[in-house]
Design an enzyme around this catalytic site. Structure first.
Site, short mmCIF file in Angstrom:
data_model
loop_
_atom_site.label_atom_id
_atom_site.label_comp_id
_atom_site.label_asym_id
_atom_site.label_seq_id
_atom_site.Cartn_x
_atom_site.Cartn_y
_atom_site.Cartn_z
N HIS A 95 0.83 -1.21 0.00
CA HIS A 95 0.00 0.00 0.00
C HIS A 95 0.86 1.25 0.00
O HIS A 95 1.90 1.33 0.68
CB HIS A 95 -1.03 -0.01 1.14
CG HIS A 95 -0.48 0.06 2.52
ND1 HIS A 95 -0.15 1.25 3.15
CD2 HIS A 95 -0.25 -0.92 3.44
CE1 HIS A 95 0.27 1.00 4.37
NE2 HIS A 95 0.23 -0.30 4.57
N ASP B 115 6.19 0.47 6.68
CA ASP B 115 4.73 0.36 6.49
C ASP B 115 4.18 1.50 5.63
O ASP B 115 3.79 2.53 6.17
CB ASP B 115 4.07 0.36 7.88
CG ASP B 115 2.59 0.02 7.84
OD1 ASP B 115 1.91 0.26 8.85
OD2 ASP B 115 2.12 -0.46 6.79
N GLU C 133 -4.82 2.07 2.53
CA GLU C 133 -4.96 0.86 3.36
C GLU C 133 -5.14 1.21 4.83
O GLU C 133 -5.89 0.56 5.55
CB GLU C 133 -3.73 -0.04 3.18
CG GLU C 133 -3.82 -1.39 3.87
CD GLU C 133 -3.31 -1.36 5.31
OE1 GLU C 133 -2.68 -0.36 5.70
OE2 GLU C 133 -3.57 -2.35 6.04
N GLU C 134 -4.44 2.27 5.26
CA GLU C 134 -4.37 2.53 6.71
C GLU C 134 -5.71 2.87 7.34
O GLU C 134 -5.99 2.47 8.47
CB GLU C 134 -3.36 3.65 7.00
CG GLU C 134 -1.91 3.26 6.71
CD GLU C 134 -1.36 2.15 7.62
OE1 GLU C 134 -2.13 1.53 8.39
OE2 GLU C 134 -0.15 1.88 7.57
N HIS D 276 3.62 2.45 12.82
CA HIS D 276 2.75 3.59 13.07
C HIS D 276 3.33 4.59 14.07
O HIS D 276 2.57 5.28 14.76
CB HIS D 276 1.38 3.12 13.58
CG HIS D 276 0.58 2.32 12.58
ND1 HIS D 276 -0.69 1.84 12.86
CD2 HIS D 276 0.86 1.91 11.32
CE1 HIS D 276 -1.14 1.18 11.80
NE2 HIS D 276 -0.22 1.20 10.87
#
Lengths: 455, 455
Positions: free
Chosen positions: B277, B289, B323-324, B422
């Site tokens: 993503h 990420d 996506e998040e 995150h």
């Protein structure tokens, strides 16, 4: 029918025994993941003591720390095994500057190799010849005299396992590197650091000299400066390097292996050794190399005590002296074991970093490996099921080979190791608590199984 | 005899074919380890663009970057697939201060959860109740009104795989966390960060609200501050927290999946999807990420082009949007595939970090898994032989399940992931070049095998 019944019963018992082992290994895992002291111990070792080369004041501090900690953790018999260790001293700041036309200068990040000689109290200035292989050195041997040989052999990225890249490249750092250059009249050697790292930290390590040739200063250079230097010499053959290093030897010092024990209840005269090396290079905290192995070793002791595990054999928790530039501790340990006719049934070392475990190297006979391989599935949940009988174990325990001892080394993932190995980046913060603990879990499980079943 | 000959010939051909695959996978490995662009691409994505939440200006920059890079890398058909994405804005600095007797104050490191509402333009001050489980919340429900609920449920260290600890703890961050607190009159929620980390970085992530209850501000707190807070409240029940967050939604924005393709030469209407993503949380560079998954995906394209590999099936390289905090990109991709009646034979996602690969998760029927398992030994030299059919794949590709597509997710070692996930620590420097490349190698090998043999 009776035979069949016996087989079924045997199988049932073995299945039960197998599950009992899985259950106990899970207990080990839970205990370490919830109560481990390894990470905290590593913080103390690296932050309150730090660099601890053989012979240095910090070597003694580390010995005292290790001794007290083994006792406090529950070792039943803690002692110091004396051995004479070499006492090399860096002697001052390692400095190298590239001298360019127009009075331009570029400071280069270098570190003198362990055991190397200095430049004699004043800087040494000389032109440089870039050498990419020993073959190239032979071809250019008439062009070497009076120059600094710069070995720019690169870490081979095609090897998946970085230890293979290290084995492939490290000859340029050692005796062959220094002696080949000296043979043709070089005044010093610079070697490209043994690493894949993205940065410019230089990586030290032991060098050695051939007594047939003059001993010259020898340093390692950071990778980015190595690339710059090779490129610059191509453009600017008049480039010179001004080098100053200060290494020298003091007389050998008395060091010690620090040893703890849990006495075996059934076979107290059968010894299982688990350990790491207590010393480190002087340019770093020695967190991965080998604070990890040291604290994992002590964590196994703590865990067995916490779980009330009473070993059948005698387990020795050994913090070896002087692995980095002498292995005098390891030699002493093995010599003593031989002299006392001790029966050593297994030895395990952790000296490949505190990174996430993948499995174990073994140096054992085929029958023993079959037995070990049967246990490997029990290590799957903990990541350490990669068992290979590849003749590797650990530098310190390798001296037990003359006793015929089966040897093993924890095998963590290798990708990050040489980024930090023997460099200023080998600090506490580079170790991950969980990975360190997982390594200890796998080691404790293996020691438990070998203790319970023999090998 | 003829039958036997056929069997021998078939076996010989298959053995040859097997070796041919090993040879090609080694070519993939050598190509990526010597010429990979993944790490450099990751540097550009993280350092020149960085945080790129859905709807933000950087989302568009990342789309342009991804589009241009896919084209430049050799995609034969590159396009943007539009989808409406939520547009949440943090709106200002998240602030929390613990107010103690004697006018003492302690600043707490917090981060508002994604999709959360703010404190209404001014700080909110309230007492705090520590809640260690939903059971405890029920037991203390009459004590909640007017307070800030502080969910201090800890990441369970007993799970070896940290993703299991995440799955176990993350319910406190989500809808159940916010709604359970709101139900009993809480004015805000603070959740202990989803991590094992040694430091104090707060870790964000999406929260959600139940429409039945008032929407309250919701934040995550760093672990060290969480421990301090829980301890301090025990000593000091009059402790209050002054909280200021500013989150709000703008209207949905038009985002895009960025898609590249290599057209299949034999079965162009059979699609293999590989991707990650493109979006990231706004408090970090989104390196692991999911910059890792993005750059690994593009690296597979580059590698196939470099090796002259012409796929049999059409391979789609998909940089998914949002996506998040929405998965609108993934939904669009699957809906389009369904509407166009596309035949998707496999989908692989990398969204578990750029750490050293261990294997793959699969969500496939048993027959397909048997086929895959036969290939697993070829991944041993690259560390990625851990194949498990555990129903996991990836969030984005999970929407293809309605098409019956076999799904897979790269499974890197999990120990470090939630240290950075995150949080502000998810930066370029936390990614290791070799580990990133090894992940791409394993992914490329799997895509190659599925493309060659089907599934």
């Amino acid at each position: 029918m009776k035979g069949l019944f016996s087989i079924l019963l045997f199988t049932a018992i073995n299945c039960f025994a197998q599950n009992a082992d899985e259950v106990f290994i899970k207990k080990i895992s839970d205990e370490i993941f919830t109560h481990s002291k390894a990470y905290d111990n590593l913080r103390v070792l690296t932050k309150t003591i730090g660099p601890r080369l053989a012979g240095s004041p910090n070597m003694y501090k580390a010995e005292a720390w290790g001794y007290n900690l083994l006792k406090a953790t529950g070792s039943e018999n803690t002692y110091k095994q004396a051995c004479m260790v070499p006492h090399w001293v860096r002697g001052g700041k390692d400095e190298a500057v590239a001298l360019l036309p127009g009075n331009k200068r570029k400071v280069l990040d270098i570190v003198a190799l362990g055991n190397s000689v200095g430049t004699g109290g004043k800087p040494l200035t000389a032109p440089v010849i870039v050498i990419n292989s020993f073959e190239e050195l032979e071809a250019k041997k008439d062009d070497v005299k009076g120059k600094i040989v710069f070995y720019n052999y690169k870490f081979n990225p095609r090897f998946v396992e970085t230890f293979q890249s290290y084995g492939d490249a490290v000859k340029y750092r050692g005796r062959l590197g220094t002696s080949s250059a000296a043979k043709y009249g070089a005044v010093a050697t610079i070697v490209r650091s043994m690493s894949h790292e993205a940065g410019n930290n230089p990586h030290t390590g032991s060098t050695w000299y051939d007594s047939a040739y003059k001993k010259n200063p020898a340093v390692a250079i950071g990778l980015r400066d190595a690339d710059w230097l090779a490129d610059e010499i191509g453009k600017n053959r008049s480039l010179k390097i001004q080098l100053k290093t200060n290494g020298y030897f003091l007389p050998d010092a008395e060091g010690h292996n620090i040893i703890g024990e849990l006495k075996g209840s059934e076979f107290p005269n059968e010894y299982i050794t688990v350990g790491g090396h207590l010393d480190s290079w002087d340019n770093c905290e020695g967190a991965h190399d080998d604070g990890a192995g040291i604290t994992q070793t002590i964590e196994i002791l703590r865990t067995f005590k916490a779980l009330g595990y009473k070993p059948k054999r005698t387990i020795r928790f050994v913090l070896f002296a002087n692995e980095e530039n002498g292995t005098r501790g390891a030699k002493k340990y093995a010599d003593e074991a031989e002299a006392k006719k001790e029966k050593h049934i297994f030895a395990l070392e952790s000296d490949a970093g505190g990174f996430t475990p993948r499995g174990f190297h073994f140096d054992v006979v085929p029958e023993a490996f079959s037995k070990l391989k049967n246990w490997a599935p029990m290590f799957e949940p903990y990541g350490g099921a990669g068992f290979v009988n590849d003749g590797e174990g650990g530098v310190d325990i390798s001296y037990l080979k003359k006793l015929g001892t089966p040897l093993s080394g924890l095998s963590p993932d290798s990708q990050r190791y040489f980024d930090i190995h023997h460099s200023r980046a080998d600090v506490f913060e580079s170790v991950n608590k969980r990975e360190l603990e997982l390594g200890a879990i796998n080691m404790a499980a293996l020691i438990y199984l070998v203790d319970k079943y023999g090998l």
